[in-house]
Structures are given as C-alpha cells and as structure tokens.
Design a protein around this motif. Structure first.
Motif, PDB file in Angstrom:
ATOM      1  N   MET A   1     -20.896  55.395  69.187  1.00 38.88           N
ATOM      2  CA  MET A   1     -21.122  54.835  67.860  1.00 38.88           C
ATOM      3  C   MET A   1     -21.563  55.933  66.907  1.00 38.88           C
ATOM      4  N   LYS A   2     -21.171  55.809  65.664  1.00 33.11           N
ATOM      5  CA  LYS A   2     -21.585  56.772  64.641  1.00 33.11           C
ATOM      6  C   LYS A   2     -23.059  56.589  64.280  1.00 33.11           C
ATOM      7  N   ILE A   3     -23.549  55.353  64.330  1.00 29.30           N
ATOM      8  CA  ILE A   3     -24.922  55.066  63.910  1.00 29.30           C
ATOM      9  C   ILE A   3     -25.849  55.255  65.103  1.00 29.30           C
ATOM     10  N   LYS A   4     -26.692  56.274  65.050  1.00 33.00           N
ATOM     11  CA  LYS A   4     -27.478  56.680  66.210  1.00 33.00           C
ATOM     12  C   LYS A   4     -28.624  55.719  66.518  1.00 33.00           C
ATOM     13  N   ASN A   5     -29.212  55.117  65.495  1.00 29.08           N
ATOM     14  CA  ASN A   5     -30.366  54.229  65.724  1.00 29.08           C
ATOM     15  C   ASN A   5     -29.982  52.758  65.583  1.00 29.08           C
ATOM     16  N   HIS A   6     -28.760  52.443  65.988  1.00 25.64           N
ATOM     17  CA  HIS A   6     -28.236  51.076  65.873  1.00 25.64           C
ATOM     18  C   HIS A   6     -29.155  50.059  66.520  1.00 25.64           C
ATOM     19  N   ASP A   7     -29.580  50.305  67.759  1.00 28.29           N
ATOM     20  CA  ASP A   7     -30.356  49.304  68.495  1.00 28.29           C
ATOM     21  C   ASP A   7     -31.674  48.976  67.800  1.00 28.29           C
ATOM     22  N   ALA A   8     -32.325  50.001  67.262  1.00 27.92           N
ATOM     23  CA  ALA A   8     -33.587  49.763  66.558  1.00 27.92           C
ATOM     24  C   ALA A   8     -33.348  48.968  65.277  1.00 27.92           C
ATOM     25  N   LEU A   9     -32.261  49.226  64.604  1.00 27.46           N
ATOM     26  CA  LEU A   9     -31.977  48.560  63.332  1.00 27.46           C
ATOM     27  C   LEU A   9     -31.675  47.074  63.506  1.00 27.46           C
ATOM     28  N   VAL A  10     -31.080  46.709  64.624  1.00 28.94           N
ATOM     29  CA  VAL A  10     -30.735  45.297  64.823  1.00 28.94           C
ATOM     30  C   VAL A  10     -31.820  44.545  65.583  1.00 28.94           C
ATOM     31  N   SER A  11     -32.961  45.185  65.819  1.00 22.68           N
ATOM     32  CA  SER A  11     -34.055  44.515  66.516  1.00 22.68           C
ATOM     33  C   SER A  11     -35.039  43.872  65.550  1.00 22.68           C
ATOM     34  N   ILE A  12     -34.808  44.025  64.244  1.00 28.00           N
ATOM     35  CA  ILE A  12     -35.706  43.477  63.225  1.00 28.00           C
ATOM     36  C   ILE A  12     -34.890  42.783  62.146  1.00 28.00           C
ATOM     37  N   GLY A  13     -35.595  42.055  61.279  1.00 27.38           N
ATOM     38  CA  GLY A  13     -34.964  41.480  60.099  1.00 27.38           C
ATOM     39  C   GLY A  13     -33.935  40.412  60.412  1.00 27.38           C
ATOM     40  N   ASP A  14     -32.949  40.290  59.516  1.00 25.57           N
ATOM     41  CA  ASP A  14     -31.854  39.342  59.705  1.00 25.57           C
ATOM     42  C   ASP A  14     -30.889  39.949  60.716  1.00 25.57           C
TER      43      ASP A  14
END
Length: 473
Positions: A1-14
């Motif tokens: 994946m191009k986005i390195k911190n994907h998992d952290a980003l989808v663990s919060i918010g909407d």
C-alpha cells in the motif's frame, strides 16, 4: 500500500468512511505510479529501444545517458535504469527523498537535493549533470525523466546569483500568493538549467534527447495514449518555456516583491536582454507525457466506482486559498447530504488542482504543514454537521509543504477529537501549524514517495444521512 499508516488511520473516527477513502486513494496512486507507467512503454529488444510507438537504433549511439530530476524521479529513473540494463552508460538522478526501497544499478548515481527550496547539495549534483552533458557528443542519446520539483532539485542559478539568493527568492515567491505560472516565470529565468536550458545545453553538444515527463500543470488535459509523443510538451528543464522575461518582471512588480528579493535577482531581471530569454522551441526532441493532473482524479473516480460508490469529478482546476477550499468542501458535503444537491448521497466527490497557503509578512509561524493539510484541517471545522463525511486532502507526491506528511484525512468526528486533545484548530490554521494539529488528532497521512507528482488530490465521501442509511459505505 502507498499509505504507510493506513491501519492507524482506520482505527479511529468514522472508520468505514476512512477505510473507503484511503482505499480509493491507494488504488489511484498505484494506477498512476511512474515506474508502472514508464515500464509499460519502454523496452529494449536487441539493438532497438522502444519508447511508446517510436524506435531508436542503439547500435548507432556511442553512449546512452539517463538524467532524472523531480519529486517522482525515484520511480521514473528506476524504470529507465531497469529497462536499459547494460545499454545504459551512466545515469544521474536528483531526488527529494531517497527511499530504502529504491533499487538502482551501479550505473546510476542518486543525489538528494533541496525542495521546495534549492540547496547546496542540489547545486553540486546539478554540476555533475552539467559536466555529463558538456562531455557528450553528436552520437550520444540522453533519456531525461522529469516531474514537478525539478526546478528546485536541479538548481544552478545564473551568476552572480547564489544558491542562497535562489532559495530566498523561492521562499518569497511561494509564500506571497503568486500563481504557479508567475512563480515559474521568475525561477526559470534566473536558472542555467530550468525553463528548457538543460535541453538547450544538450542541443549544443549535438546529442539527441528523449524526454519523459509528468505534467503537474493545472489545466492540462488527460494524457490519452501515453505511447504517442506529445507535440505540445513545454516547460521543465527539457521543454520549451512558455514564460518570458517580461512575465517574470510583471510577477515581481505586480505583487510588490521587489524589496523582498535579493538584489542580485532583481538586478539580473532588470538588465537581462533578449539573448538571455529562455528557449521557446525544440522541434528536434521527442517528448512523452505519462501523466497529467486529470489522470489522478479519473483514477480515483474509477476506484470509487469499482467499490460500488457513485463518483463525480468536481474539478481538476481547484486553486485559491487552501483553508477556504476546505470550508467549501464541508459546505458541499452538507448540501449533498441534506438536500441531494448537486449530487445524491452516498457519493464520492473528487477534485484536483493546486491550492496555496498565503503566508503574509509578519505572520508568526508556530509549526509545520502545507496546503493540503490546511485544507483537511479546515474541513474538520464544519464536517461535524455531516455525519460520516470524510475528506482526504493530499499532495500527490507524498510530502506536503514543510512537513514529511502527504496530507491529512478528517471526518465528522475530527473536531471533537481535536478538542479532546486540546487542539485549537483555528489557532493552528492561523499559525500554519496544520501538521501538529493533525498529528495530535491522529489524522496525518504518511506515504513517502508515491511514484507520481500530480499536484493535489482531494477525495470527499458523503454518506446518506443516518436516518436513511446508518453511515456504512
């Protein structure tokens, strides 16, 4: 994946909305990756070099050289290095960030220059490029790959302008609200490589040039067949320059910048004659454009449709102040969700262009950031009124402004998370510290080099109102 911190980003918010938006962006970036695009049109078979629909007889060439510069140069130069193999005599690539994943042969030298501000390391690398060109002859072939950022990375100011003078000039131009055409008009005319002058130098040696570029100019049409040479290729170090000395002078005087620029720069522009104008045509060269700004927006829209979500490309001409654009996007999301105008929810709205951050003289800078992060942070202020709405604003090459982040992703929960983290969004916007705010909120996006450079990409997801749909994409 191009986005390195994907998992952290989808663990919060909407979370569902964020997963959707990040997946769309990742697919779009992979589609326009420079290595992928060049590898699809360049190959060597025996003594024949194929580039798109054209062929060159390598047995008639004494040397084949590679020159690369730009924020997407890592991927582009690697593609040429790998395609040519032993046929490559020597290569020089000047990049913004050297990645651990870069894999060049021993024939290609890689140097890290300065961006957005030129520096001494870039200057020294550029001298190596100029020495390479000056040693070439009429039986040599240059393959030059360039993307946005080459103006700063491949820097060689016209004497007596110094590297420091050029860096100061660049900072003044980029923080004074000038359009990119005006910025380039000045930068190209004070350089020995920019504005077509590198191609001019190659022509003086009688060597042949094949140029492969990514165009990050707002207003360019989609590429179409990338294997067909582009007869209208312009700008960058290897193409004809559409700006003039008069344009450069008008940009400085029209924005009242004369007193803020180094005397060496204003003196040169005031006294430069017609013989110091940049070149306006290279009919002998062959140019290919592998990506333009609309390509990325179209790739994002296609990725959304592939996920079963209706997508609309709103514009690829988005310009103006970044924080204003973020506010507009939040207003658009609210209208879509509340009234089904101009599109019905759920939908993805894609936009591209190049918004700017105008830093006025005397402004106290309290942190780091860039235009795309300011857009995303501004969106967060009003997004709470649109349940499930999510917006990702990114600089497509992977670094935005003065930070190492690609951009920011904010949603209808971001403002509340900012307050919980003690982040005053308005204060951070005023101090141009969007990176610090987004980092504290968990909304900063990291990619590193993406393999392309197509200005800004903004992907907005607007779900149906909760009463119609519980917000699941």
């Amino acid at each position: 994946m191009k986005i390195k911190n994907h998992d952290a980003l989808v663990s919060i918010g909407d979370r569902a909305s964020r997963e959707l938006v990040l997946g769309i962006v990742d697919d779009a970036l992979n589609e326009v990756d420079g290595y992928r695009r060049i590898s699809g049109i360049v190959r060597v078979e025996g003594d024949t070099l194929h580039v798109g629909n054209r062929r060159w007889d390598l047995s008639a060439k004494q040397n084949v050289y590679l020159i690369g510069a730009g924020k997407a140069c890592n991927a582009m130069a690697m593609a040429i290095d790998h395609a040519l193999g032993e046929r490559l005599t020597r290569g020089i690539a000047v990049v913004k960030i050297a990645e651990d994943t870069d894999e060049f042969s021993e024939r290609t030298e890689v140097y890290v220059g300065g961006h957005p501000f030129p520096n001494q390391a870039g200057y020294e690398a550029t001298q190596r490029v100029l020495d390479l060109v000056d040693g070439a002859g009429p039986d040599d072939l240059f393959i030059v790959v360039v993307s946005g950022g080459s103006s700063a990375l491949l820097n060689a100011p016209i004497e007596p302008i110094t590297v420091e003078d050029e860096a100061i000039t660049t900072e003044v131009l980029l923080t004074s609200g000038l359009g990119i055409y005006e910025v380039n008009a000045v930068r190209r005319h004070i350089s020995r490589t920019n504005g077509g002058r590198l191609a001019e130098r190659i022509r003086a040696r009688g060597a042949e040039l094949i140029g492969i570029g990514i165009s990050d100019a707002v207003g360019k049409p989609p590429t179409g067949d990338i294997g067909e040479p582009d007869p209208n290729y312009a700008s960058t170090p290897i193409g004809p320059d559409l700006t003039t000395l008069d344009d450069a002078r008008a940009a400085i005087d029209g924005h009242g910048l004369r007193d803020r620029l180094p005397a060496s720069v204003t003196h040169f522009l005031d006294t430069a004659g017609p013989e110091q104008e940049t070149p306006k045509a290279f009919p002998e060269n062959t140019y290919f454009v592998i990506n333009t700004l609309p390509d990325l927006a179209e790739a994002a829209a296609a990725a959304a449709e592939a996920r079963g979500v209706t997508a609309h490309v709103l514009t690829t001409f988005l310009e103006g102040e970044s924080r204003d654009a973020g506010t507009f996007m939040a207003s658009l999301a609210r209208e879509v969700q509340a009234n089904g105008r101009p599109f019905r929810a759920p939908c993805v709205i894609v936009s591209g262009g190049e918004t700017v951050t105008h830093i006025r003289p005397g402004t106290e800078i309290t942190g780091h950031g860039g235009p795309s992060q300011e857009l995303a942070l501004s969106f967060a202020l009003s997004a709470a009124a649109v349940p499930g709405a999510c917006m990702y604003g990114m600089d497509s090459e992977g670094t935005d402004g003065t930070s190492s982040a690609a951009g920011g992703i904010t949603d209808s929960t971001s403002a509340a998370r900012a307050a919980a983290a003690g982040v005053d969004i308005l204060a951070h916007l005023r101090g141009h510290a969007s990176f610090e705010a987004l980092e504290a909120m968990g909304d900063v996006v990291m990619t590193g080099n993406t393999g392309t450079n197509l200005c800004d990409l903004n992907v907005l997801y607007v779900p149906a109102a909760p009463s119609q749909n519980e917000g699941t994409p």
